[in-house]
Design an enzyme around this catalytic site. Structure first.
Site, PDB file in Angstrom:
ATOM      1  CG  ASN A  24       1.949 -37.098   1.517  1.00 20.91           C
ATOM      2  OD1 ASN A  24       0.617 -37.788   1.542  1.00 20.91           O
ATOM      3  ND2 ASN A  24       1.909 -35.735   0.937  1.00 20.91           N
ATOM      4  NE  ARG A  25       3.895 -45.696   0.848  1.00 22.11           N
ATOM      5  CZ  ARG A  25       5.239 -46.020   0.786  1.00 22.11           C
ATOM      6  NH1 ARG A  25       5.938 -44.865   0.102  1.00 22.11           N
ATOM      7  NH2 ARG A  25       5.882 -46.513   1.649  1.00 22.11           N
TER       8      ARG A  25
ATOM      9  CG  PHE B 131      -7.944 -38.389   0.853  1.00 18.27           C
ATOM     10  CD1 PHE B 131      -6.997 -37.463   0.755  1.00 18.27           C
ATOM     11  CD2 PHE B 131      -8.800 -38.492  -0.177  1.00 18.27           C
ATOM     12  CE1 PHE B 131      -6.810 -36.448  -0.222  1.00 18.27           C
ATOM     13  CE2 PHE B 131      -8.754 -37.600  -0.918  1.00 18.27           C
ATOM     14  CZ  PHE B 131      -7.920 -36.709  -1.172  1.00 18.27           C
TER      15      PHE B 131
ATOM     16  CB  SER C 239      -5.014 -36.471  -3.179  1.00 15.43           C
ATOM     17  OG  SER C 239      -4.206 -37.742  -2.508  1.00 15.43           O
TER      18      SER C 239
ATOM     19  CG  ASN D 195      -0.676 -40.181  -1.993  1.00 12.53           C
ATOM     20  OD1 ASN D 195       0.343 -40.736  -2.485  1.00 12.53           O
ATOM     21  ND2 ASN D 195      -0.541 -39.250  -1.196  1.00 12.53           N
ATOM     22  CB  THR D 196      -7.369 -41.064  -3.228  1.00 12.82           C
ATOM     23  OG1 THR D 196      -7.312 -41.074  -1.964  1.00 12.82           O
ATOM     24  CG2 THR D 196      -8.517 -41.988  -3.675  1.00 12.82           C
TER      25      THR D 196
ATOM     26  CE  LYS E 280      -3.529 -28.871  -2.543  1.00 12.69           C
ATOM     27  NZ  LYS E 280      -3.057 -28.844  -1.098  1.00 12.69           N
TER      28      LYS E 280
ATOM     29  CG  ASN F 283      -2.419 -32.124  -3.836  1.00  7.62           C
ATOM     30  OD1 ASN F 283      -1.583 -32.794  -3.030  1.00  7.62           O
ATOM     31  ND2 ASN F 283      -3.672 -32.282  -3.639  1.00  7.62           N
TER      32      ASN F 283
ATOM     33  CE1 TYR G 140       3.250 -30.698   7.174  1.00  9.49           C
ATOM     34  CE2 TYR G 140       1.394 -31.527   5.733  1.00  9.49           C
ATOM     35  CZ  TYR G 140       2.248 -31.465   6.899  1.00  9.49           C
ATOM     36  OH  TYR G 140       2.019 -32.584   7.684  1.00  9.49           O
TER      37      TYR G 140
HETATM   38  C1  LIG Z   1       2.162 -34.802   4.819  1.00  9.81           C
HETATM   39  C2  LIG Z   1       1.587 -34.154   3.920  1.00  9.81           C
HETATM   40  C3  LIG Z   1       0.139 -34.346   3.664  1.00  9.81           C
HETATM   41  C4  LIG Z   1      -0.670 -33.712   2.660  1.00  9.81           C
HETATM   42  N1  LIG Z   1      -2.150 -33.837   2.788  1.00  9.81           N
HETATM   43  C5  LIG Z   1      -2.790 -33.064   2.122  1.00  9.81           C
HETATM   44  C6  LIG Z   1      -4.153 -33.373   2.139  1.00  9.81           C
HETATM   45  O1  LIG Z   1      -4.782 -34.107   2.868  1.00  9.81           O
HETATM   46  N2  LIG Z   1      -4.954 -32.646   1.059  1.00  9.81           N
HETATM   47  C7  LIG Z   1      -4.166 -31.732   0.251  1.00  9.81           C
HETATM   48  O2  LIG Z   1      -4.785 -31.106  -0.590  1.00  9.81           O
HETATM   49  N3  LIG Z   1      -3.130 -31.642   0.112  1.00  9.81           N
HETATM   50  C8  LIG Z   1      -2.306 -32.404   1.015  1.00  9.81           C
HETATM   51  N4  LIG Z   1      -0.856 -32.014   1.012  1.00  9.81           N
HETATM   52  C9  LIG Z   1      -0.240 -31.131  -0.001  1.00  9.81           C
HETATM   53  C10 LIG Z   1      -0.020 -29.810   0.592  1.00  9.81           C
HETATM   54  O3  LIG Z   1      -1.479 -29.082   1.050  1.00  9.81           O
HETATM   55  C11 LIG Z   1       0.765 -28.895  -0.428  1.00  9.81           C
HETATM   56  O4  LIG Z   1      -0.281 -28.801  -1.818  1.00  9.81           O
HETATM   57  C12 LIG Z   1       1.956 -29.447  -0.983  1.00  9.81           C
HETATM   58  O5  LIG Z   1       2.597 -30.262   0.140  1.00  9.81           O
HETATM   59  C13 LIG Z   1       2.812 -28.275  -1.560  1.00  9.81           C
HETATM   60  O6  LIG Z   1       3.271 -27.508  -0.513  1.00  9.81           O
HETATM   61  P1  LIG Z   1       4.572 -27.525   0.214  1.00  9.81           P
HETATM   62  O7  LIG Z   1       5.675 -27.981  -0.561  1.00  9.81           O
HETATM   63  O8  LIG Z   1       4.687 -26.183   1.166  1.00  9.81           O
HETATM   64  O9  LIG Z   1       4.337 -28.379   1.341  1.00  9.81           O
HETATM   65  C14 LIG Z   1      -0.154 -32.585   2.156  1.00  9.81           C
HETATM   66  C15 LIG Z   1       1.332 -32.464   2.013  1.00  9.81           C
HETATM   67  C16 LIG Z   1       2.107 -33.075   2.856  1.00  9.81           C
HETATM   68  C17 LIG Z   1       3.577 -32.780   3.045  1.00  9.81           C
END
Ligand SMILES: Cc1cc2nc3c(=O)[nH]c(=O)nc-3n(C[C@H](O)[C@H](O)[C@H](O)COP(=O)(O)O)c2cc1C
Length: 365
Positions: free
Chosen positions: A110-111, A114, A173, A175-176, A214, A243, A316
């Protein structure tokens, strides 16, 4: 009910663009009837940061960015839910497409950048459910155009302290542009000083809300030394590791999609996330608890994360491939593991493998 319907609907969701499927899933959680799952096994209970978690399996940030469905997620069996990332002002994020599945690798890139409805909208929702119970934390981040990013975090702490169970300060993150610079030692020190000060000021009216940091899984070990040192000095309540990663393991099968810019999550992240967690655990020396996240998709991977140093876990991406029934499966597999080992609770296993893991070869990327 939802766990009966969902296996039928999930293949259809996978036909949609990933972001459309996500929106549909959030809306379904708002409107579909759901029932509370079976009562929790008391052996799964965890006490951390002064909070009592019914089980250690949390919804990671990013699924419910705007706090639309935290209570539905709790009813699905999560022990806690992290909403956000929330930015102070609303912002659209990056242009679409910005969310990609790697089906053969069970990964996600994902990119999003925020995309947030902003603090005001999210506060309204969280305030409306503030007395509903359950552990709901908020993940906070800075606006892309902000000139004083640390001030954004301070403002969000002040805004949300009365209505959330904990804060996750997201400085990781990818992506910012520039956000991960907040992980540099001197800036990190300034950030923590101001964030912890805001938390202390708010504690008079809101009680002491735990602050977790985080971090990214892409740090060097020297950078991790500095971060853990700063976190210990400022007495943060915990860290979340971590993350998404900017690295791309060489053995990815969905190579064409792997070229997309953004953070990689899901199964391919697991080796790196687990290793970084173990590295953090040995540096923290039990000064505060850790949350492990990255590629958890089974009881086995959840347990490995716990043995690497996590007292709580989040997930997630695996939900995209395995659906919400995964939460119940992970919990029952953890209970089975406790029973088999004759353990009274998960705390007996936290960090059991951390030191040994730090001696292993670095996971390939
Ligand atoms: C689509 C998507 C959006 C995410 N958005 C955020 C976010 O807004 N803030 C954040 O701290 N992590 C975000 N994450 C990261 C997740 O919270 C997590 O740290 C990361 O995906 C690793 O866990 P997973 O492998 O179980 O997905 C996002 C991940 C995905 C896949």
């Amino acid at each position: 009910m939802i766990s009966l319907i969902e296996p039928l609907v999930r293949p259809l969701l996978r036909l949609l663009d990933a972001e459309d499927a996500h929106r549909l899933a959030v809306n379904a959680l708002k409107f579909l009837p759901y029932e509370k799952l079976a009562t929790e096994d008391p052996r799964l209970a965890v006490r951390a940061f002064g909070l009592n978690f019914p089980n250690p399996v949390g919804m990671a940030a990013g699924f419910d960015k705007n706090a639309e469905v935290p209570d539905a997620l709790l009813r699905l069996g999560f022990g806690f839910v992290e909403v956000g990332t929330v930015t102070p002002r609303p912002q659209p994020g990056n242009p679409r497409p910005r969310l990609f599945r790697l089906p053969r690798d069970e990964g996600v890139i994902n990119r999003l950048g925020f995309n947030s409805e902003g603090a005001e909208a999210v506060l309204r929702r969280l305030a409306a459910r503030a007395n509903a119970g359950g552990i709901v934390g908020v993940n906070v981040g800075a606006n892309k155009e902000s000139v004083d990013r640390i001030a954004d975090y301070v403002r969000l702490i002040e805004t949300f302290a009365p209505v959330v169970s904990y804060f996750s300060v997201n400085i990781s993150s990818p992506n910012t542009p520039g956000l991960r610079e907040l992980q540099q030692a001197k800036i990190f020190d300034d950030l923590l000083a101001r964030v912890m000060d805001a938390r202390a000021r708010m504690s008079r009216e809101a009680g002491t809300t735990p602050v977790l940091i985080k971090i990214a899984p892409d740090l060097t070990l020297n950078e991790l030394d500095d971060l853990v040192g700063g976190a210990r000095r400022h007495r943060v309540d915990g860290m979340i590791i971590g993350n998404t990663t900017l690295t791309r393991p060489q053995n990815l099968r969905d190579q064409a999609i792997a070229c997309e810019a953004g953070g990689l999550s899901g199964r391919p992240l697991f080796p790196l996330a687990t290793r970084m967690l173990a590295e953090t655990y040995v540096r923290v020396e039990s000064a505060f608890p850790l949350v492990g996240v990255g590629g958890i998709d089974s009881g086995k991977t959840a347990l490995a994360m716990i043995r690497a140093g996590a007292c709580l876990i989040q997930l997630y991406s695996a939900l995209v491939f395995h659906g919400v029934r995964l939460v119940a499966r992970i919990k029952s597999e953890l209970v089975e593991e406790l029973r088999r080992g004759g353990h009274a609770g998960l705390d007996e296993l936290v960090g059991a493998d951390a030191a040994a893991m730090t001696a292993e070869q670095w996971p390939s990327s």
